[in-house]
Design a protein around this motif. Structure first.
Motif, PDB file in Angstrom:
ATOM      1  N   GLN A 191       0.943  -1.427   0.212  1.00  0.00           N
ATOM      2  CA  GLN A 191      -0.252   0.062  -0.517  1.00  0.00           C
ATOM      3  C   GLN A 191       0.556   1.032  -0.068  1.00  0.00           C
ATOM      4  N   PHE A 209      -4.754   5.628  -4.530  1.00  0.00           N
ATOM      5  CA  PHE A 209      -5.230   6.193  -3.621  1.00  0.00           C
ATOM      6  C   PHE A 209      -5.395   4.938  -1.899  1.00  0.00           C
ATOM      7  N   GLY A 210      -5.568   5.683  -1.253  1.00  0.00           N
ATOM      8  CA  GLY A 210      -4.850   5.478  -0.179  1.00  0.00           C
ATOM      9  C   GLY A 210      -6.709   4.749   0.405  1.00  0.00           C
ATOM     10  N   THR A 211      -6.955   3.751   1.305  1.00  0.00           N
ATOM     11  CA  THR A 211      -8.063   3.624   1.609  1.00  0.00           C
ATOM     12  C   THR A 211      -9.134   3.722   2.653  1.00  0.00           C
TER      13      THR A 211
END
Lengths: 114, 113
Positions: free
Chosen positions: B2, B103-105
């Motif tokens: 991530q 994108f982040g979570t």
């Protein structure tokens, strides 16, 4: 201008089937990107199309494919569906393929695989 | 792996107070960052962005801060309003070479009246 539209909004399929999702970008936008959203994973980039050519691709298996038509509309296909493919699939359009362009998202297609 | 992380899945803030949403990234090649807001049953909508040549960008109640040395950005919302309750995603882009949004979570913000 009309926004990004996605059809269908909801879809239920069974394992092993295939599915095709459709996205109509904002008029004049030539770039269409697809994302998968699952809980805890955020938005995962699938691929981007610009002027009917795939410009970028994320880390998804070959079961995920797409295409873009001359009117910029795009379709995404998933073959041999797996339970883990259940997700919200979002498409986004932008005027060009320049990185800093704001992306305009559709409402998504909620796919459930049983 | 991530590359863009939002370590707080949720955040609750009282109306009128400041909301601070955080985002960390690992790739030093990222040079443009954006925040999107998402309501249920809708797609994300663009909120604010910042280039890596800046350390701050303001737009009304929304301010984004970028700390390149720490590879950290934050979104400040002041004052917070109940209508700000949504999921917030940060995104990062490398504008050189082949780009794509990472994108982040997401962080779910709840503003309590």
């Amino acid at each position: 201008k009309a926004g990004v539209t996605q059809t269908p909004r909801y879809l239920i399929k069974t394992r092993g089937q295939q599915v095709t999702l459709s996205c109509s970008p904002i008029s004049g936008h030539r770039s269409v990107s697809w994302y998968q959203q699952t809980p805890g994973q955020g938005l995962q980039f699938l691929f981007e199309y610009f002027s009917e050519t795939q410009r970028n691709k994320g880390n998804f298996p070959g079961r995920f494919s797409g295409r873009q038509f001359s009117n910029s509309r795009s379709e995404m296909n998933v073959s041999t569906l797996e339970l883990g493919d259940s997700a919200l699939y979002l498409c986004a359009s932008s005027p060009s393929s320049v990185g800093t362009d704001t992306q305009y998202f559709g409402p998504g297609t909620r796919l459930t695989v049983l | 792996d991530q590359q863009v992380k939002q370590n707080s899945p949720s955040l609750s803030v009282q109306e009128g107070r400041i909301s601070i949403l955080n985002c960390d990234y690992t790739n030093s090649m990222f040079d443009y960052f954006l925040w999107y807001k998402k309501y249920p049953a809708e797609g994300p909508t663009f909120l604010i962005s910042i280039s890596s040549i800046k350390d701050k960008n303001e737009d009304g109640r929304f301010t984004v801060f970028l700390n390149k040395s720490a590879k950290h950005l934050s979104l400040h919302i002041v004052p917070s309003q109940p209508g700000d309750s949504a999921v917030y995603f940060c995104a990062a882009i490398t504008t050189s070479g082949t780009y794509k949004y990472i994108f982040g979570t997401g962080t779910r913000l709840k503003v309590l009246a």
